[in-house]
Design a protein around this motif. Structure first.
Motif, PDB file in Angstrom:
ATOM      1  N   TYR A 281       0.855  -1.179   0.000  1.00 33.71           N
ATOM      2  CA  TYR A 281       0.000   0.000   0.000  1.00 33.71           C
ATOM      3  C   TYR A 281       0.895   1.233   0.000  1.00 33.71           C
ATOM      4  O   TYR A 281       1.785   1.363   0.828  1.00 33.71           O
ATOM      5  CB  TYR A 281      -0.911   0.018   1.234  1.00 33.71           C
ATOM      6  CG  TYR A 281      -1.542  -1.316   1.520  1.00 33.71           C
ATOM      7  CD1 TYR A 281      -2.323  -1.950   0.559  1.00 33.71           C
ATOM      8  CD2 TYR A 281      -1.353  -1.955   2.749  1.00 33.71           C
ATOM      9  CE1 TYR A 281      -2.908  -3.175   0.811  1.00 33.71           C
ATOM     10  CE2 TYR A 281      -1.936  -3.186   3.001  1.00 33.71           C
ATOM     11  CZ  TYR A 281      -2.715  -3.789   2.036  1.00 33.71           C
ATOM     12  OH  TYR A 281      -3.292  -5.010   2.280  1.00 33.71           O
ATOM     13  N   ILE A 282       0.630   2.147  -0.915  1.00 37.73           N
ATOM     14  CA  ILE A 282       1.473   3.318  -1.097  1.00 37.73           C
ATOM     15  C   ILE A 282       0.765   4.545  -0.529  1.00 37.73           C
ATOM     16  O   ILE A 282      -0.392   4.810  -0.844  1.00 37.73           O
ATOM     17  CB  ILE A 282       1.792   3.554  -2.581  1.00 37.73           C
ATOM     18  CG1 ILE A 282       2.505   2.342  -3.174  1.00 37.73           C
ATOM     19  CG2 ILE A 282       2.625   4.814  -2.748  1.00 37.73           C
ATOM     20  CD1 ILE A 282       3.865   2.092  -2.612  1.00 37.73           C
ATOM     21  N   ASN A 283       1.468   5.302   0.306  1.00 35.77           N
ATOM     22  CA  ASN A 283       0.894   6.484   0.933  1.00 35.77           C
ATOM     23  C   ASN A 283       1.382   7.737   0.236  1.00 35.77           C
ATOM     24  O   ASN A 283       2.569   8.056   0.262  1.00 35.77           O
ATOM     25  CB  ASN A 283       1.295   6.531   2.412  1.00 35.77           C
ATOM     26  CG  ASN A 283       0.775   7.777   3.105  1.00 35.77           C
ATOM     27  OD1 ASN A 283      -0.290   8.253   2.765  1.00 35.77           O
ATOM     28  ND2 ASN A 283       1.534   8.283   4.059  1.00 35.77           N
ATOM     29  N   GLY A 284       0.448   8.475  -0.387  1.00 33.38           N
ATOM     30  CA  GLY A 284       0.750   9.789  -0.950  1.00 33.38           C
ATOM     31  C   GLY A 284       1.948   9.797  -1.879  1.00 33.38           C
ATOM     32  O   GLY A 284       2.004   9.078  -2.873  1.00 33.38           O
ATOM     33  N   ALA A 285       2.968  10.622  -1.537  1.00 34.07           N
ATOM     34  CA  ALA A 285       4.147  10.789  -2.387  1.00 34.07           C
ATOM     35  C   ALA A 285       5.201   9.710  -2.162  1.00 34.07           C
ATOM     36  O   ALA A 285       6.254   9.735  -2.795  1.00 34.07           O
ATOM     37  CB  ALA A 285       4.765  12.163  -2.139  1.00 34.07           C
ATOM     38  N   ALA A 286       4.934   8.759  -1.273  1.00 34.72           N
ATOM     39  CA  ALA A 286       5.883   7.659  -1.072  1.00 34.72           C
ATOM     40  C   ALA A 286       6.010   6.842  -2.354  1.00 34.72           C
ATOM     41  O   ALA A 286       5.146   6.878  -3.233  1.00 34.72           O
ATOM     42  CB  ALA A 286       5.404   6.778   0.076  1.00 34.72           C
ATOM     43  N   GLN A 287       7.087   6.071  -2.464  1.00 37.81           N
ATOM     44  CA  GLN A 287       7.275   5.248  -3.656  1.00 37.81           C
ATOM     45  C   GLN A 287       8.248   4.119  -3.395  1.00 37.81           C
ATOM     46  O   GLN A 287       9.030   4.151  -2.441  1.00 37.81           O
ATOM     47  CB  GLN A 287       7.763   6.106  -4.821  1.00 37.81           C
ATOM     48  CG  GLN A 287       9.085   6.819  -4.565  1.00 37.81           C
ATOM     49  CD  GLN A 287       9.520   7.660  -5.750  1.00 37.81           C
ATOM     50  OE1 GLN A 287       9.493   7.209  -6.898  1.00 37.81           O
ATOM     51  NE2 GLN A 287       9.918   8.905  -5.480  1.00 37.81           N
ATOM     52  N   VAL A 288       8.148   3.099  -4.237  1.00 40.39           N
ATOM     53  CA  VAL A 288       9.125   2.020  -4.272  1.00 40.39           C
ATOM     54  C   VAL A 288       9.954   2.205  -5.532  1.00 40.39           C
ATOM     55  O   VAL A 288       9.413   2.323  -6.639  1.00 40.39           O
ATOM     56  CB  VAL A 288       8.444   0.633  -4.292  1.00 40.39           C
ATOM     57  CG1 VAL A 288       9.485  -0.470  -4.404  1.00 40.39           C
ATOM     58  CG2 VAL A 288       7.592   0.445  -3.030  1.00 40.39           C
ATOM     59  N   THR A 289      11.284   2.266  -5.378  1.00 37.33           N
ATOM     60  CA  THR A 289      12.178   2.396  -6.521  1.00 37.33           C
ATOM     61  C   THR A 289      13.012   1.123  -6.648  1.00 37.33           C
ATOM     62  O   THR A 289      13.054   0.300  -5.728  1.00 37.33           O
ATOM     63  CB  THR A 289      13.099   3.614  -6.377  1.00 37.33           C
ATOM     64  OG1 THR A 289      13.943   3.433  -5.231  1.00 37.33           O
ATOM     65  CG2 THR A 289      12.272   4.885  -6.186  1.00 37.33           C
ATOM     66  N   TYR A 290      13.691   0.976  -7.769  1.00 42.46           N
ATOM     67  CA  TYR A 290      14.373  -0.281  -8.063  1.00 42.46           C
ATOM     68  C   TYR A 290      15.784  -0.045  -8.591  1.00 42.46           C
ATOM     69  O   TYR A 290      16.005   0.812  -9.460  1.00 42.46           O
ATOM     70  CB  TYR A 290      13.591  -1.071  -9.126  1.00 42.46           C
ATOM     71  CG  TYR A 290      12.195  -1.422  -8.679  1.00 42.46           C
ATOM     72  CD1 TYR A 290      11.920  -2.616  -8.031  1.00 42.46           C
ATOM     73  CD2 TYR A 290      11.150  -0.530  -8.884  1.00 42.46           C
ATOM     74  CE1 TYR A 290      10.644  -2.923  -7.593  1.00 42.46           C
ATOM     75  CE2 TYR A 290       9.866  -0.819  -8.465  1.00 42.46           C
ATOM     76  CZ  TYR A 290       9.624  -2.012  -7.812  1.00 42.46           C
ATOM     77  OH  TYR A 290       8.351  -2.305  -7.384  1.00 42.46           O
ATOM     78  N   GLY A 291      16.739  -0.809  -8.044  1.00 41.95           N
ATOM     79  CA  GLY A 291      18.047  -0.886  -8.641  1.00 41.95           C
ATOM     80  C   GLY A 291      18.016  -1.826  -9.840  1.00 41.95           C
ATOM     81  O   GLY A 291      17.003  -2.493 -10.109  1.00 41.95           O
ATOM     82  N   LEU A 292      19.087  -1.888 -10.586  1.00 45.72           N
ATOM     83  CA  LEU A 292      19.163  -2.700 -11.780  1.00 45.72           C
ATOM     84  C   LEU A 292      18.885  -4.174 -11.432  1.00 45.72           C
ATOM     85  O   LEU A 292      19.579  -4.760 -10.613  1.00 45.72           O
ATOM     86  CB  LEU A 292      20.557  -2.561 -12.433  1.00 45.72           C
ATOM     87  CG  LEU A 292      20.753  -3.329 -13.747  1.00 45.72           C
ATOM     88  CD1 LEU A 292      19.822  -2.777 -14.820  1.00 45.72           C
ATOM     89  CD2 LEU A 292      22.207  -3.229 -14.193  1.00 45.72           C
ATOM     90  N   GLY A 293      17.845  -4.729 -12.021  1.00 45.07           N
ATOM     91  CA  GLY A 293      17.512  -6.133 -11.786  1.00 45.07           C
ATOM     92  C   GLY A 293      16.724  -6.388 -10.511  1.00 45.07           C
ATOM     93  O   GLY A 293      16.392  -7.520 -10.192  1.00 45.07           O
ATOM     94  N   GLY A 294      16.452  -5.331  -9.740  1.00 44.62           N
ATOM     95  CA  GLY A 294      15.650  -5.507  -8.524  1.00 44.62           C
ATOM     96  C   GLY A 294      14.211  -5.819  -8.857  1.00 44.62           C
ATOM     97  O   GLY A 294      13.642  -5.283  -9.821  1.00 44.62           O
ATOM     98  N   GLN A 295      13.569  -6.677  -8.071  1.00 48.85           N
ATOM     99  CA  GLN A 295      12.196  -7.078  -8.333  1.00 48.85           C
ATOM    100  C   GLN A 295      11.391  -7.130  -7.032  1.00 48.85           C
ATOM    101  O   GLN A 295      11.952  -7.418  -5.965  1.00 48.85           O
ATOM    102  CB  GLN A 295      12.152  -8.475  -8.966  1.00 48.85           C
ATOM    103  CG  GLN A 295      12.851  -8.592 -10.300  1.00 48.85           C
ATOM    104  CD  GLN A 295      12.739 -10.000 -10.856  1.00 48.85           C
ATOM    105  OE1 GLN A 295      11.639 -10.525 -11.018  1.00 48.85           O
ATOM    106  NE2 GLN A 295      13.868 -10.628 -11.124  1.00 48.85           N
ATOM    107  N   LEU A 296      10.104  -6.865  -7.155  1.00 49.25           N
ATOM    108  CA  LEU A 296       9.178  -7.015  -6.039  1.00 49.25           C
ATOM    109  C   LEU A 296       8.052  -7.925  -6.504  1.00 49.25           C
ATOM    110  O   LEU A 296       7.337  -7.612  -7.455  1.00 49.25           O
ATOM    111  CB  LEU A 296       8.604  -5.652  -5.615  1.00 49.25           C
ATOM    112  CG  LEU A 296       7.474  -5.667  -4.594  1.00 49.25           C
ATOM    113  CD1 LEU A 296       7.901  -6.374  -3.306  1.00 49.25           C
ATOM    114  CD2 LEU A 296       7.011  -4.254  -4.295  1.00 49.25           C
ATOM    115  N   VAL A 297       7.906  -9.053  -5.829  1.00 47.70           N
ATOM    116  CA  VAL A 297       6.889 -10.039  -6.205  1.00 47.70           C
ATOM    117  C   VAL A 297       5.820 -10.045  -5.114  1.00 47.70           C
ATOM    118  O   VAL A 297       6.099 -10.227  -3.947  1.00 47.70           O
ATOM    119  CB  VAL A 297       7.523 -11.447  -6.335  1.00 47.70           C
ATOM    120  CG1 VAL A 297       6.431 -12.484  -6.639  1.00 47.70           C
ATOM    121  CG2 VAL A 297       8.570 -11.447  -7.443  1.00 47.70           C
TER     122      VAL A 297
END
Length: 301
Positions: A281-297
């Motif tokens: 769950y993402i709140n407002g301006a928060a975010q998930v970012t990714y490094g090269l090859g990073g994944q979220l399953v």
């Protein structure tokens, strides 16, 4: 190539209004600002001045009614009673009509005295609590109207579930009015509140037990609740940082595939790292970012 998140809860679409009463009765989420009638600013449960409203039995906050006419909804508020209502009378915390959907403290001998009461006039049941009620004590209340039940929480814990059998689909007739601190009915205002009210929130839909516990612990008008059921209290980010840093999370651990996660900061999935969660769950301006090859399953797709 950067990976993308598979799905998120859409809480921002479910929160209808949030009143933190930080100096005024404006809606901290949307355009549904309140109009204050005789209520005065006071200290909140943290001792912060001008951050709650005192209602003196001759005060209320008038709200635009149309946004609150949802067939299923969740109400929550912090309240502190200054006194108890007279016998056979009630203090109203939140109400909209017509027909009345009310959260009150009522003093009825047939109920054993002062009880929290949540009811919807087109149903056959209502919540009548058995827990003791105290004056001069801040209490968090959450009232939920589900399709076939009324559900009530005190200080984040479920206190009662009452099956209901709606006599007809929930519909409203004029005059339509929503109020904090008083009950509008048949063109009049009755059962005014005596005490302090703070952090009033209205959601479209049903919060889960876990989400109500998070709501009870919240200190701001956060909007990051999905209304999809979750099975455990979400892990919450405490600061910016990497996903695999236990210090980032409220649990002091790294989230697993069975964990619901609330992201309130910028959280980075490191390069070549596989992150797991049940939901995010993402709140407002928060975010998930990714490094090269990073994944979220996510396991709840």
């Amino acid at each position: 190539m950067l990976s993308t998140v598979l799905c998120f809860g859409q809480a921002a679409n479910q929160l209808v209004a949030c009143y933190s009463f930080s100096g005024n009765a404006q809606d901290g989420f949307g355009p549904n600002n309140g109009m204050v009638v005789n209520a005065t600013l006071t200290t909140d449960r943290f001792g912060k001045p001008n951050s709650a409203y005192f209602f003196n039995k001759n005060a209320y906050i008038n709200l635009p009614a149309a946004p609150f006419t949802n067939p299923t909804y969740t109400l929550s508020a912090w309240v502190r009673l200054a006194s108890f209502p007279a016998q056979a009378d009630a203090f109203t915390i939140f109400s909209f009509s017509e027909p009345n959907q009310c959260l009150t403290l009522t003093n009825q001998p047939v109920y054993g005295g002062n009880v929290w009461n949540f009811f919807s006039y087109n149903t056959t049941g209502s919540v009548i609590t058995t827990q003791s009620v105290q004056t001069n004590t801040w209490t968090h209340l959450t009232a939920i109207r589900a399709e076939n039940a009324l559900i009530f929480y005190i200080n984040g814990e479920r206190a009662q579930t009452v099956p209901i059998n709606p006599t007809a689909p929930l519909s409203y007739t004029c005059p339509l009015q929503a109020c904090i601190g008083i009950r509008p009915t048949q063109g009049t205002l009755i059962q005014p509140f005596h005490g302090d009210i703070d952090d009033v929130r209205v959601y479209r839909g049903i919060l889960s037990d876990a989400e109500v516990r998070v709501l009870y612990q919240a200190t701001t008008c956060q909007t990051d609740f999905t209304l999809n059921p979750i099975t455990a209290q979400p892990f919450v980010s405490l600061r910016n940082g990497d996903w695999n840093d236990p210090a980032v999370w409220s649990c002091g651990c790294i989230p697993k595939a069975t964990d619901a996660v609330q992201v309130r900061h910028v959280v980075r999935v490191p390069s070549s790292y596989l992150a797991n969660a049940l939901r995010v769950y993402i709140n407002g301006a928060a975010q998930v970012t990714y490094g090269l090859g990073g994944q979220l399953v996510l396991s709840a797709n």
